[in-house]
Design an enzyme around this catalytic site. Structure first.
Site, PDB file in Angstrom:
ATOM      1  CB  ALA A   1      11.650  46.951 -26.837  1.00  0.00           C
ATOM      2  CB  THR A   2      16.172  49.633 -27.473  1.00  0.00           C
ATOM      3  OG1 THR A   2      17.166  48.703 -27.022  1.00  0.00           O
ATOM      4  CG2 THR A   2      15.213  49.965 -26.344  1.00  0.00           C
TER       5      THR A   2
ATOM      6  CG  HIS B   1      21.676  47.740 -26.451  1.00  0.00           C
ATOM      7  ND1 HIS B   1      22.558  48.763 -26.179  1.00  0.00           N
ATOM      8  CD2 HIS B   1      22.154  46.647 -25.807  1.00  0.00           C
ATOM      9  CE1 HIS B   1      23.523  48.309 -25.397  1.00  0.00           C
ATOM     10  NE2 HIS B   1      23.302  47.028 -25.161  1.00  0.00           N
TER      11      HIS B   1
ATOM     12  CD  GLU C   1      31.336  43.733 -21.707  1.00  0.00           C
ATOM     13  OE1 GLU C   1      30.801  44.798 -21.365  1.00  0.00           O
ATOM     14  OE2 GLU C   1      30.680  42.739 -22.123  1.00  0.00           O
TER      15      GLU C   1
ATOM     16  CB  ALA D   1      23.501  34.425 -27.617  1.00  0.00           C
ATOM     17  CB  VAL D   2      23.708  40.022 -29.567  1.00  0.00           C
ATOM     18  CG1 VAL D   2      23.064  41.387 -29.404  1.00  0.00           C
ATOM     19  CG2 VAL D   2      25.137  40.022 -29.027  1.00  0.00           C
TER      20      VAL D   2
ATOM     21  NE  ARG E   1      22.115  31.718 -36.711  1.00  0.00           N
ATOM     22  CZ  ARG E   1      22.824  32.839 -36.785  1.00  0.00           C
ATOM     23  NH1 ARG E   1      22.338  33.967 -36.296  1.00  0.00           N
ATOM     24  NH2 ARG E   1      24.008  32.856 -37.340  1.00  0.00           N
TER      25      ARG E   1
END
Length: 157
Positions: free
Chosen positions: A87-88, A90, A60, A82-83, A129
């Protein structure tokens, strides 16, 4: 030397900085925000010249960044979040779209938009980080925003 060189200074005095930050992973993003604000203040920004906009998640972020850019009220914008890879695939999809969208806003509005979103393979990397041994991506993003805002002012001569 007969050419001209241009460089931005690390002086935030008088700059208006907008920060768009994700609530998702806020145990990390709050640290990024602290780093960014600390950097801005230490480089001369006034607290009244810093605006913080919270969004639900990294995905967003670009729409809020675009709204701030459209206002014409800011010298530079910083996106924080933070991304973390799961397991995918995405996280990779979000990071790619986010980077592309932030770059587009910057180009469309001629304003520095700094990507301070931590993209990590795991929680340990994200923590590193966000203010521990890997530094603070929020601080680094704010420092880039200061330099680029001053550079753009210099180039508008």
């Amino acid at each position: 030397m007969s050419w001209k060189e241009y460089a931005g200074q690390l002086d935030a005095k008088g700059l208006k900085i907008g920060i768009v930050i994700s609530r998702h992973n806020d145990f990390l993003t709050k640290q990024l925000l602290q780093g960014a604000v600390d950097c801005l203040i230490r480089h001369g920004a006034a607290e009244k010249d810093i605006s913080v906009v919270w969004v639900p998640g990294a995905y967003e972020t670009p729409v809020a960044v675009k709204a701030l850019a459209q206002s014409g009220a800011f010298s530079a914008l910083v996106a924080l979040g933070a991304v973390i890879q799961g397991a995918t695939p995405h996280a990779g999809l979000i990071n790619n779209q986010l980077t592309r969208a932030l770059t587009q806003v910057s180009l469309d509005f001629g304003i520095p938009v700094i990507d301070g979103v931590v993209a990590a393979e795991n929680l340990e990397q994200a923590i590193e980080r966000s203010g521990t041994k890997g530094g603070n991506r929020g601080w680094n993003a704010a420092q880039s925003a200061i330099e680029m805002a001053n550079l753009i002012k210099t180039l508008k001569v």
